[in-house]
Design an enzyme around this catalytic site. Structure first.
Site, short mmCIF file in Angstrom:
data_model
loop_
_atom_site.label_atom_id
_atom_site.label_comp_id
_atom_site.label_asym_id
_atom_site.label_seq_id
_atom_site.Cartn_x
_atom_site.Cartn_y
_atom_site.Cartn_z
N CYS A 1 0.88 -1.17 0.00
CA CYS A 1 0.00 0.00 0.00
C CYS A 1 0.92 1.22 0.00
O CYS A 1 2.12 1.12 0.16
CB CYS A 1 -0.87 0.03 1.26
SG CYS A 1 -1.93 -1.38 1.44
N ARG B 1 1.98 1.19 -5.94
CA ARG B 1 2.17 0.25 -4.82
C ARG B 1 0.88 -0.47 -4.47
O ARG B 1 0.91 -1.49 -3.78
CB ARG B 1 2.66 1.00 -3.59
CG ARG B 1 3.96 1.76 -3.77
CD ARG B 1 4.28 2.55 -2.53
NE ARG B 1 4.40 1.68 -1.38
CZ ARG B 1 5.55 1.08 -1.04
NH1 ARG B 1 6.64 1.27 -1.77
NH2 ARG B 1 5.62 0.29 -0.01
N TRP C 1 -3.67 -1.88 -1.45
CA TRP C 1 -3.65 -3.20 -2.10
C TRP C 1 -4.15 -4.14 -1.02
O TRP C 1 -3.47 -4.41 -0.04
CB TRP C 1 -2.23 -3.54 -2.54
CG TRP C 1 -2.13 -4.80 -3.34
CD1 TRP C 1 -2.26 -4.94 -4.69
CD2 TRP C 1 -1.86 -6.12 -2.84
NE1 TRP C 1 -2.09 -6.24 -5.06
CE2 TRP C 1 -1.86 -6.99 -3.95
CE3 TRP C 1 -1.65 -6.64 -1.57
CZ2 TRP C 1 -1.63 -8.37 -3.83
CZ3 TRP C 1 -1.42 -8.00 -1.44
CH2 TRP C 1 -1.42 -8.84 -2.57
N ASN D 1 0.43 0.57 6.11
CA ASN D 1 0.94 -0.33 5.08
C ASN D 1 1.60 -1.50 5.80
O ASN D 1 2.50 -1.31 6.60
CB ASN D 1 1.96 0.36 4.18
CG ASN D 1 2.63 -0.63 3.23
OD1 ASN D 1 2.03 -1.63 2.85
ND2 ASN D 1 3.88 -0.36 2.88
N GLY D 2 1.13 -2.74 5.52
CA GLY D 2 1.73 -3.92 6.14
C GLY D 2 0.62 -4.87 6.58
O GLY D 2 -0.51 -4.78 6.13
N GLU E 1 11.91 -14.77 -18.11
CA GLU E 1 11.56 -13.36 -17.92
C GLU E 1 10.55 -12.90 -18.98
O GLU E 1 9.61 -12.18 -18.67
CB GLU E 1 12.82 -12.50 -17.94
CG GLU E 1 12.60 -11.01 -17.85
CD GLU E 1 11.84 -10.56 -16.59
OE1 GLU E 1 11.69 -11.39 -15.66
OE2 GLU E 1 11.37 -9.41 -16.56
N LYS F 1 6.90 -11.35 -18.04
CA LYS F 1 6.46 -10.04 -18.54
C LYS F 1 5.11 -10.17 -19.22
O LYS F 1 4.19 -9.39 -18.98
CB LYS F 1 7.50 -9.48 -19.50
CG LYS F 1 8.74 -8.93 -18.82
CD LYS F 1 8.50 -7.56 -18.25
CE LYS F 1 8.67 -7.33 -16.78
NZ LYS F 1 9.13 -8.20 -15.82
N GLU G 1 2.17 -11.17 -16.69
CA GLU G 1 1.81 -10.19 -15.64
C GLU G 1 1.24 -8.91 -16.26
O GLU G 1 0.58 -8.14 -15.58
CB GLU G 1 2.99 -9.88 -14.74
CG GLU G 1 4.12 -9.11 -15.37
CD GLU G 1 5.19 -8.72 -14.34
OE1 GLU G 1 4.87 -8.64 -13.15
OE2 GLU G 1 6.34 -8.51 -14.74
N HIS H 1 10.80 -33.10 -23.05
CA HIS H 1 10.45 -33.78 -21.78
C HIS H 1 9.09 -33.34 -21.26
O HIS H 1 8.84 -33.41 -20.06
CB HIS H 1 11.54 -33.49 -20.74
CG HIS H 1 12.89 -33.98 -21.16
ND1 HIS H 1 13.24 -35.29 -21.24
CD2 HIS H 1 13.98 -33.29 -21.60
CE1 HIS H 1 14.47 -35.42 -21.67
NE2 HIS H 1 14.95 -34.21 -21.90
N LYS I 1 3.81 -3.09 -6.89
CA LYS I 1 5.20 -2.93 -7.29
C LYS I 1 6.15 -3.53 -6.26
O LYS I 1 7.13 -4.14 -6.60
CB LYS I 1 5.53 -1.44 -7.46
CG LYS I 1 6.96 -1.17 -7.87
CD LYS I 1 7.29 -1.78 -9.20
CE LYS I 1 8.72 -1.54 -9.60
NZ LYS I 1 9.06 -2.22 -10.88
C1 AGP Z 1 8.58 -8.01 -11.96
O1 AGP Z 1 8.05 -7.61 -13.22
C2 AGP Z 1 7.53 -8.25 -10.94
N1 AGP Z 1 6.75 -7.08 -10.76
C3 AGP Z 1 8.02 -8.89 -9.66
O2 AGP Z 1 8.29 -10.23 -10.00
C4 AGP Z 1 9.30 -8.32 -8.98
O3 AGP Z 1 10.43 -8.56 -9.78
C5 AGP Z 1 9.50 -9.05 -7.64
O4 AGP Z 1 8.40 -8.75 -6.82
C6 AGP Z 1 10.81 -8.66 -6.92
O5 AGP Z 1 10.79 -7.30 -6.61
P1 AGP Z 1 12.16 -6.63 -6.06
O6 AGP Z 1 13.16 -6.70 -7.17
O7 AGP Z 1 11.77 -5.22 -5.73
O8 AGP Z 1 12.60 -7.42 -4.86
#
Ligand code: AGP
Length: 609
Positions: free
Chosen positions: A2, A27, A74, A98-99, A483, A487, A490, A506, A604
């Site tokens: 958050c 966030r 969030w 936040n938490g 990766e 991308k 997500e 496999h 984020k």
């Molecule tokens: C990446 O596109 C994602 N949003 C997510 O996997 C991110 O890389 C992961 O949460 C790690 O975040 P950090 O690098 O801030 O630790």
């Protein structure tokens, strides 16, 4: 998860709070709220939805309120709704949080037994209720907060406002990021600096267990268990980020802007080290004594940063000939990790606030490891708790999908590989110079690769109805297949799987059917012929092969689509090969009407488990 923000000063707080929340929206963004002192009490406005929805319910014209706080959520406990949105309050006490309060159910049931009534499903609501209970027992505000916090288990960054103290805010930190902004006659708190950059560059990164009392005339910082305040100047730092670095600057989305920023970010990350890579070890405190017996690295991260760690494994093992174990942080922290004297622990985290990565780093330290973090945020928790920090210089990364931080992490890992290779005598000066000069060419190669943007947008138009994608890569480009898949899924919500190309037979080959898009990373390296065989296996079953390669002529007639990238040293090719995959995810997401900067269900910085 958050974003929280607070203001005490000489200006109207509402525009500042709204602007701050918009900068924190990445966030968390399922509901939002604001509270402010109106001269005779506290007004609270909150709603399900985004900041723009909150703005619609605020009073116009904005009342002249110079003390206020805000929250963008969030959801962790309680569905997104106006009832569960923050701020939460009772009896003149208002809180943003936040938490996660892990023992909130127990606290809540005790409060209900004492006659307190709750209106929300959140964990947060126990905080104002408990403060109110202690105030009724004639404790001071500071003691009421101290008694409340002592009973909370979990992680939190809290902002508190009281009707009885109309010119004061309180902020408390334990486990979730919280910064204090020091302006010109005005003071702020926020979840991270990006919310406050238009107003100040002077910050205090609060430590766990600290409370900050924020008033019109200044701030007082102390540890809750300390009778004496902490001298403020000892903790204040100047951040050299500019407000525009945290704005879109003409791009449609932060993600597209940050993809385009990668060449500069990479140059900023490597510039200071490329003339003498071994210098990096001394700067990091990796003395000759500490590295002579080094036989193993443990690299721990989450998500995209985990994929960077996997690329780093290939780099460091090939260049420095040191064994590298890469682990997912949420697994590492619960497996009783083995730390030996010859092991160096590295965490990789863009935000420096990812709960699982922080927990893994703390676990390693507890078991005696010397810890290095590769991090993008100065003053973040990871950077303050590790023994040493190798900063990426990507600037604030606002888009939830990590792009520029990822490629800068790989650049930093390459510098580390070269430095360790020199130190361990595994690289000749000539080999080190070759790698150095190749690394210095990477920003230009990245710039050239980004120019494939229009072609990739056209390609994306033909892919937006695909049911699923498969991404294949070999060797150091296998993590880029992971990766690329992350991308896409997500950002566009299309199922996507990354796989080592050699693993196709496999199992995943069963997925291949007519028209299934299979993205193959196919640089002409020592594995090209093997990759070509995988391409033929896919084509033989009707799959649609989209190849990323530096030699398109070798694939002419063998694949359906070719994305041509510059030839780079094989250790550095992942940095180049990932860019088309970032752009592909972005354009497919946009064409499918997705919110690429704030994808559903994501945040984020995952600051809770
Ligand atoms: C990446 O596109 C994602 N949003 C997510 O996997 C991110 O890389 C992961 O949460 C790690 O975040 P950090 O690098 O801030 O630790």
């Amino acid at each position: 998860m958050c974003g929280i923000v607070g203001y005490v000063g000489r200006r109207n707080s509402l525009p500042i709070l709204i602007d701050g929340l918009k900068r924190l929206e990445y966030r968390g963004y399922d509901s939002a709220g604001i509270a402010f002192q109106n001269g005779s009490g506290i007004e609270v406005y909150k709603t399900k939805g985004k900041i723009r929805d909150l703005q619609k319910i605020l009073p116009h014209p904005a009342p002249d309120a110079m003390v206020g706080l805000g929250h963008t959520r969030w959801a962790t406990h309680g569905v997104p709704s106006s009832r569960n949105a923050h701020p939460h309050g009772t009896n003149g006490i208002v809180v943003v949080h936040n938490g996660i309060i892990e023992n909130y159910r127990n606290l809540r049931s005790h409060l209900i037994e004492e006659g307190f009534e709750f209106y929300s499903d959140t964990d947060t609501e126990v905080i104002p209720q408990m403060i109110s209970r202690y105030l009724r027992r004639n404790l001071s505000m500071l003691d009421a907060i101290r008694e409340t916090v002592a009973q909370l288990r979990g992680t939190f960054a809290i902002g508190i406002m009281s009707e009885a103290l109309p010119n004061t805010l309180f902020s408390i930190r334990r486990g979730s990021p919280l910064v204090i902004g020091i302006g010109d006659g005005e003071y702020f708190f926020a979840s991270d600096v990006s919310a406050l950059l238009p107003y100040t560059r002077k910050f205090i990164f609060m430590e766990d267990g600290q409370i900050c009392t924020i008033g019109r005339d200044g701030i007082e910082l102390r540890y809750l268990d300390s009778p004496e305040p902490t001298p403020v100047e000892t903790q204040a730092v100047e951040i050299d980020w500019t407000p525009s670095m945290a704005e879109k600057e003409g791009y449609d989305h932060f993600m597209l802007k940050e993809i385009h920023e990668q060449p500069r970010a990479m140059m900023d990350t490597i510039r200071e080290w490329t003339d003498d890579p071994e210098k990096i070890l001394d700067e990091l405190g990796l003395s000759v004594k500490r590295t002579i017996g080094l036989n193993r690295l443990q690299v721990v991260a989450c998500g995209t940063s985990y994929h960077a760690a996997l690329v780093g494994k290939y780099m460091i093992e090939d260049i420095a000939r040191i064994s590298v174990d890469v682990e997912i942080a949420s697994e590492y922290r619960y497996k009783r990790p083995i730390i030996e004297h010859d092991t160096l622990f590295i965490s990789i985290t863009q935000s420096g606030e990812t709960a699982d990565t922080l927990a893994a780093q703390r676990e390693a330290r507890k078991r005696g490891a010397w810890t290095l973090t590769i991090c993008n945020v100065v003053g973040s928790t990871s950077s303050r708790e590790a023994d040493s920090v190798l900063y990426t210089r990507a600037g604030p990364e606002i888009g939830v999908a990590s792009t520029k931080a990822f490629t800068c992490q790989i650049g930093a890992l390459c510098l580390l590989a070269i430095a360790l290779g020199i130190r361990m005598g595994r690289l000749t000066p000539g080999e080190a110079n070759t790698l150095r000069s190749q690394l210095l060419k990477v920003p230009a190669f990245m710039e050239k690769t980004i120019r494939t943007n229009s072609a990739i947008e056209e390609l994306a138009r033909t892919l937006i109805y695909a049911k699923a994608f498969l991404y294949l890569g070999r060797g150091i480009n296998y993590p880029i297949a992971l990766e690329g898949a992350l991308k896409l899924k997500e950002i566009s919500y299309i199922p996507a799987e990354g796989y080592p190309a050699g693993e196709m037979k496999h199992g995943p080959i069963a997925l291949i059917e007519e028209g299934l898009p299979v993205v193959v990373i196919a640089p002409v390296d020592n594995l090209f012929e093997k990759t070509l065989s995988n391409i033929e296996e896919v084509k033989a079953r009707g799959g649609r092969v989209i190849a990323v390669t530096d030699e398109p002529e070798l694939l002419r007639g063998k694949v359906d689509d070719v994305i041509t990238v510059p030839s780079a040293h094989f250790s550095l090719s992942p940095i180049i090969n990932v860019i088309p995959l970032q752009l592909l995810a972005y354009h497919v997401g946009i064409l499918r009407g997705c919110d690429v900067d704030q994808p559903r269900n994501l945040a984020k910085s995952v600051t809770v488990e």
